[in-house]
Design an enzyme around this catalytic site. Structure first.
Site, PDB file in Angstrom:
ATOM      1  N   GLN A   1       0.748  -1.015   0.042  1.00 51.89           N
ATOM      2  CA  GLN A   1      -0.063   0.034  -0.043  1.00 51.89           C
ATOM      3  C   GLN A   1       0.797   1.207   0.246  1.00 51.89           C
ATOM      4  O   GLN A   1       1.544   1.408   0.779  1.00 51.89           O
ATOM      5  CB  GLN A   1      -1.064   0.264   1.256  1.00 51.89           C
ATOM      6  CG  GLN A   1      -1.721   1.238   1.196  1.00 51.89           C
ATOM      7  CD  GLN A   1      -2.728   1.360   2.335  1.00 51.89           C
ATOM      8  OE1 GLN A   1      -2.301   1.861   3.409  1.00 51.89           O
ATOM      9  NE2 GLN A   1      -3.974   0.879   2.202  1.00 51.89           N
TER      10      GLN A   1
ATOM     11  N   GLY B   1      -9.388  -6.118   9.253  1.00 55.27           N
ATOM     12  CA  GLY B   1      -8.408  -5.195  10.067  1.00 55.27           C
ATOM     13  C   GLY B   1      -8.091  -5.698  11.259  1.00 55.27           C
ATOM     14  O   GLY B   1      -7.087  -6.612  11.564  1.00 55.27           O
TER      15      GLY B   1
ATOM     16  N   TYR C   1      -5.399  11.365   3.582  1.00 53.15           N
ATOM     17  CA  TYR C   1      -4.129  11.385   3.117  1.00 53.15           C
ATOM     18  C   TYR C   1      -4.024  11.910   1.702  1.00 53.15           C
ATOM     19  O   TYR C   1      -5.195  12.441   1.455  1.00 53.15           O
ATOM     20  CB  TYR C   1      -3.303  10.044   3.168  1.00 53.15           C
ATOM     21  CG  TYR C   1      -3.506   9.702   4.642  1.00 53.15           C
ATOM     22  CD1 TYR C   1      -2.675  10.218   5.577  1.00 53.15           C
ATOM     23  CD2 TYR C   1      -3.904   8.492   5.023  1.00 53.15           C
ATOM     24  CE1 TYR C   1      -2.454   9.888   6.925  1.00 53.15           C
ATOM     25  CE2 TYR C   1      -3.878   7.869   6.338  1.00 53.15           C
ATOM     26  CZ  TYR C   1      -3.230   8.749   7.196  1.00 53.15           C
ATOM     27  OH  TYR C   1      -3.175   8.234   8.672  1.00 53.15           O
TER      28      TYR C   1
END
Length: 379
Positions: free
Chosen positions: A99, A327, A182
Site C-alpha cells: 500500500q 483489519g 491522506y
C-alpha cells in the site's frame, strides 16, 4: 454455517486468490527508521493464509507522519527489506500487495523524518487539518498549515518511483491509499482542496490527482493495482457535503474502473470512526454499497470496516461484494482464516498498549507476533 463463499477462490487482477478474506493495511510501527525488519517478516508470514495481504501503509518519500517507525520505499535497502518479507509470504503460500502512502498535510515539520527530508509539509491547498497527535514530538502538537503543492506531478512521480521499487521487491500488486485524509483523499475533498487550477474546483479536476497517480503506477503493475477509498470521510478532518461526496466518488470509481484496476476497497461508515471536530461529527454518513456498487463494473469490490466473517459471508453469497478486508481482528488472530474455516471464535484479547510502539516499548514482539493460535487438536 461454514463460510463457503468467503473461502472460495477468486481471480483478482492477474492473480488467483485462495479465498476472499483479505488482511487490511494495519499501521504497526515496527520499521525502525523506516526500514522493514525480520520481525515484520514473521508477522506477515503468520498471516499468510489470508487470500490477500495489504501491507501496512508504505511512505513513498520521507514525511513527518504521526506514526513513528512507519516503513518506507525509496532506496535499495527498503527494497531488500520488503523482498525478505514478500519472499516469506510467498513461501507460505500467500499473496501481498504493497500500500503506497503519502500523508500530505497531516505531517509535521518537527517530526524526525520531515526534518531529514528538508522540505515543508505539503498539501493541495494551504488549509490545515484539525486534530492530530504527534506523540513522538515534545508536547502534543496538532497539524500545521501546509505549503500548497506547486506542481502535483512531483508527488505523482514519487508514487511512480515507489511502484517501480515495489515491483523490484516482488509485491504482487500495489494499492493506492486514497482514504482517511491522506494526500489523494485531500485532493478529492472539496473542503481540503480549494485550488483554482486543473487540480481543483470541479469534480473532474479534484479527481485528476487520483486518476493520474493511478495511471502512473499502472505503467509498472498493469491491472494489479487497487484503490482504497472512504467516501464517508471523518478521519483526519475529511468530509464533504453529501452531494459533493456522491458526485466525486461516483465519478472517481467509474473512471478508475474504466482504466482497469484489480479491485476497489470501500470503507463503510462506522460510528466509532466518526471523529468530531469543534464538537461536530465530520463524516458524511451514507451507505457506500448502495451508493457506489453500480459504478464498479469490471473491478472486484471488497468491503472494509467492522465486517465480521459472518456478515462478509452473507454479503459475498448474495453478490453484494466480492470479498472483505478485515483489519483489527487480523492483528489479534494470526490464524483468522483457519478459525473461520473450522468455526473457531475470534476470542483473543487485544493488547491495546502495544498496538503501536511507544516511548517505553522495548520488546516490539509484544502485541505483535505473540498472539496465540486456536486449539485445533480435536478436529
Amino acid at each position: 454455517m461454514a463460510a463457503l463463499s468467503l473461502l472460495s477462490p477468486i481471480k483478482v487482477g492477474t492473480h488467483m486468490l485462495k479465498n476472499r478474506i483479505g488482511m487490511a493495511a494495519l499501521t504497526r510501527n515496527r520499521a525502525e527508521n523506516t526500514y522493514p525488519t525480520d520481525l515484520m517478516r514473521e508477522y506477515y508470514v503468520q498471516r499468510a493464509d489470508a487470500g490477500l495481504i495489504i501491507s501496512e501503509a508504505i511512505l513513498v518519500s520521507r514525511q513527518g507522519t504521526e506514526w513513528p517507525h512507519a516503513p518506507g520505499l525509496w532506496d535499495d535497502r527498503h527494497v531488500a527489506g520488503w523482498r525478505n518479507i514478500i519472499n516469506g509470504v510467498h513461501e507460505a503460500g500467500g499473496k501481498i500487495y504493497g500500500q503506497l502512502w503519502h500523508v500530505g498535510r497531516v505531517a509535521h515539520p518537527d517530526a524526525p523524518e520531515q526534518k531529514l527530508a528538508g522540505v515543508p509539509v505539503y498539501g493541495p491547498s494551504a488549509i490545515a487539518a484539525r486534530g492530530g497527535k504527534f506523540r513522538h514530538i515534545p508536547g502534543t502538537p496538532g497539524y500545521v498549515t501546509p505549503v500548497e503543492i506547486e506542481d502535483p506531478w512531483t508527488i505523482i512521480k514519487q508514487f511512480k518511483d515507489a511502484a517501480v521499487l515495489a515491483k523490484q521487491a516482488g509485491f504482487d500488486g500495489i494499492q493506492l491509499h486514497s482514504a482517511n485524509g491522506y494526500i489523494i483523499n485531500q485532493f478529492l475533498d472539496s473542503t481540503a482542496n480549494k485550488r483554482t487550477d486543473q487540480w481543483g474546483g470541479s469534480v473532474e479536476n479534484r479527481a485528476r490527482f487520483a486518476l493520474e497517480t493511478l495511471k502512473a503506477v499502472k505503467e509498472t503493475f498493469g491491472e494489479d493495482v487497487a484503490l482504497k477509498l472512504n467516501p464517508t470521510g471523518g478521519y483526519n478532518d475529511m468530509g464533504m457535503p453529501l452531494e459533493d461526496a456522491l458526485a466525486t466518488f461516483s465519478y472517481l470509481m467509474s473512471e478508475a474502473d474504466k482504466l482497469g484496476v484489480a479491485f476497489i476497497e470501500l470503507m463503510r461508515y462506522v460510528e466509532k470512526y466518526d471523529v468530531p471536530y469543534d464538537g461536530v461529527a465530520r463524516s458524511t454518513k451514507h451507505d457506500v454499497l448502495s451508493s457506489y456498487r453500480k459504478y464498479i463494473k469490471n473491478a472486484k469490490l471488497f468491503l472494509n470496516a467492522d465486517v465480521l466473517p459472518s456478515e462478509g459471508e452473507q454479503l459475498v453469497a448474495t453478490g453484494k461484494i466480492d470479498g472483505t478486508f478485515i483489519g483489527f481482528n487480523f492483528i489479534t488472530h494470526p490464524d483468522l482464516v483457519k478459525r473461520v474455516r473450522h468455526g473457531k471464535p475470534l476470542d483473543n484479547v487485544p493488547d491495546i498498549p502495544h498496538l503501536q510502539t511507544n516511548k517505553t516499548t522495548t520488546d516490539w514482539r509484544t502485541g505483535y507476533t505473540d498472539y496465540p493460535l486456536a486449539d485445533y487438536s480435536k478436529l
